[in-house]
Design an enzyme around this catalytic site. Structure first.
Site, PDB file in Angstrom:
ATOM      1  CG  ASP A   1       2.339   5.892  12.347  1.00 32.86           C
ATOM      2  OD1 ASP A   1       1.251   5.530  12.829  1.00 32.86           O
ATOM      3  OD2 ASP A   1       2.626   7.091  12.140  1.00 32.86           O
ATOM      4  CG  HIS A   2      -0.371   0.407   7.244  1.00 31.70           C
ATOM      5  ND1 HIS A   2       0.300  -0.178   6.197  1.00 31.70           N
ATOM      6  CD2 HIS A   2      -1.633   0.608   6.815  1.00 31.70           C
ATOM      7  CE1 HIS A   2      -0.538  -0.330   5.177  1.00 31.70           C
ATOM      8  NE2 HIS A   2      -1.708   0.137   5.518  1.00 31.70           N
ATOM      9  CB  ALA A   3      -3.204   3.957   7.396  1.00 35.72           C
TER      10      ALA A   3
ATOM     11  CD  GLN B   1      -2.317   1.935   1.159  1.00 36.48           C
ATOM     12  OE1 GLN B   1      -3.182   1.243   0.636  1.00 36.48           O
ATOM     13  NE2 GLN B   1      -2.288   3.251   1.070  1.00 36.48           N
TER      14      GLN B   1
ATOM     15  CG  HIS C   1       8.759   3.108   0.398  1.00 38.72           C
ATOM     16  ND1 HIS C   1       9.336   4.317   0.093  1.00 38.72           N
ATOM     17  CD2 HIS C   1       8.059   3.298   1.536  1.00 38.72           C
ATOM     18  CE1 HIS C   1       8.972   5.214   1.003  1.00 38.72           C
ATOM     19  NE2 HIS C   1       8.204   4.624   1.884  1.00 38.72           N
TER      20      HIS C   1
ATOM     21  NE  ARG D   1      -0.124   8.878   3.799  1.00 35.35           N
ATOM     22  CZ  ARG D   1      -0.039   8.317   5.014  1.00 35.35           C
ATOM     23  NH1 ARG D   1      -0.448   7.068   5.196  1.00 35.35           N
ATOM     24  NH2 ARG D   1       0.465   8.982   6.027  1.00 35.35           N
TER      25      ARG D   1
ATOM     26  N   GLY E   1       3.794  -1.767   7.482  1.00 32.42           N
ATOM     27  CA  GLY E   1       5.024  -1.208   8.036  1.00 32.42           C
ATOM     28  C   GLY E   1       4.770  -0.514   9.356  1.00 32.42           C
TER      29      GLY E   1
END
Ligand SMILES: [Zn+2]
Length: 389
Positions: free
Chosen positions: A292-294, A196, A205, A198, A290
């Site tokens: 602190d996702h979102a 995922q 990454h 943004r 990962g």
């Protein structure tokens, strides 16, 4: 060949009309009272249309809303982590009756869907915010969105009439769950991890995606195409930078790059669950989660989004998390490493904040090659030099 993971609730349920029924519904929508939906609601509608929110049939009822907030379940007992609701102001709500058909249009006026209104209800917005975001602080962008939304929610089944322009804007990158499933089958994949994002993909990454490739058949690099916070890099730039990375640094046949139409909610752990749920619909058996996702700001602990997968009842989702700590280049290790593998101190670890990177790029300063690939940086520099072109 083993099968792909099953869609949430059993079978894909896209709510988008096609052919003759679509033409008929479009003509009928012209005659209906029209409600303008927010950008977030538009993203949700398009997801309903393409089957990403399978098996929902529209916007949630009050009982669904309450169950999702309190127990992660709709009234029917379906696992669901975040309310999918439509709101209007009181005046608009008063003009609509139960059983009415209404047209739903985007902020630009384009009709996106037709909805049969089955219920009008008000909610305790603070309760939703505390349940979903774990805070009522208006500085949290997700909280702000909920607190500013209309005071009446409308529930009802929808027929979706448009892809919201995503296909025209993003072309082959905008894949439906059926399309990603077909592509995975063509590639002979059954264990597929979703990455995922943004953001553009830097070395950290890339490292996470490659860890997943080591243990799965392939990776779906899945970019958010809806709205992010002001100051974030627009999707068309991000996806170009990601394509340049994949082209040069991944083996052919190990990555599928695609995008999905949602806005960010910044709900941290709850959003990680939603990310896993809709990736199941896209055919992914795993989601890379990962640190602190979102998340946003300091509202969530670094591993809250890992832990929540152990807190939900077993069997809630088929798609499982690949929990990975923060990754970075370590000069003492002489390679990529993570919080789990590197024994060295922070002085040896190259960690670059988004703010620092933006400063380097907008000033034309050098960026360490251990942080990001030159092909990626070139595209980002171009964006910072000509941000409005
Ligand atoms: Zn190290």
């Amino acid at each position: 060949m083993p099968d792909l993971v099953a869609p949430h609730g059993g079978a894909l349920k896209p709510l988008m009309l096609a052919g003759e029924p679509l033409a008929g519904a479009r003509a009928r929508a012209e005659t209906l009272p029209t409600i303008r939906v927010s950008s977030r609601e538009k993203g949700d509608l398009i997801m309903l249309g393409i089957g990403g929110f399978t098996p929902l049939d529209g916007f949630m009822t009050r009982a669904d809303w309450q169950g999702v907030c309190d127990d992660f379940r709709t009234a029917d007992g379906l696992f669901w982590p975040i309310p999918i609701t439509l709101s209007v102001d009181v005046t608009a709500a008063d003009s609509i009756g139960i059983g009415d058909d209404i047209a739903l249009a985007g902020e630009d006026g384009d009709v996106l869907a037709v909805m049969k209104v089955s219920e009008k209800y008000s909610i305790d917005k603070a309760h939703e915010c505390l349940s979903v975001f774990r805070t009522t602080d208006l500085d949290h962008p997700g909280v702000k969105m909920v607190m500013q939304q209309g005071d009446v929610n409308l529930a009802g089944a929808v027929q979706v009439l448009s892809d919201g322009g995503f296909k025209a804007k993003y072309g082959a990158l905008f894949m439906t769950p059926l399309e990603t499933r077909n592509e995975f089958e063509r590639l002979g994949w059954s264990r597929v991890a979703a990455f995922q994002t943004r953001n553009p993909m830097h070395r950290s990454h890339e490292y996470l995606a490659k860890i997943a490739i080591e243990v799965c058949d392939g990776v779906l690099v899945h970019s958010l195409l809806g709205n992010v916070k002001a100051g974030d890099i627009p999707a068309e730039v991000r996806t170009r930078a990601i394509a340049a990375l994949i082209e040069k640094y991944f083996r052919a046949g190990t990555v599928v790059q695609a995008g999905y139409p949602l806005d960010m909610r910044y709900a941290g752990p709850r959003e990680a669950l939603l990310h896993a749920l809709f990736r199941q619909n896209y055919g992914c058996s795993h989601l890379i989660v990962g640190r602190d996702h979102a998340g946003v700001g300091k509202y969530y602990g670094p591993f809250d989004a890992h832990r929540i997968f152990d807190e939900i009842p077993p069997g809630s989702l088929e798609t499982q998390p690949l929990k990975i700590d923060i990754a970075f280049w370590c000069y003492a290790c002489g390679g990529m490493a993570s919080g789990r593998t590197c024994p060295h101190s922070e002085e040896d670890q190259l960690q670059v904040s988004g703010t620092q990177l933006r400063k380097w790029l907008s000033e034309g300063s050098a960026v360490p090659p251990e942080f990001s690939r030159p092909e990626v940086l070139e595209i980002l520099r171009e964006h910072y030099e000509h941000p409005y072109s």
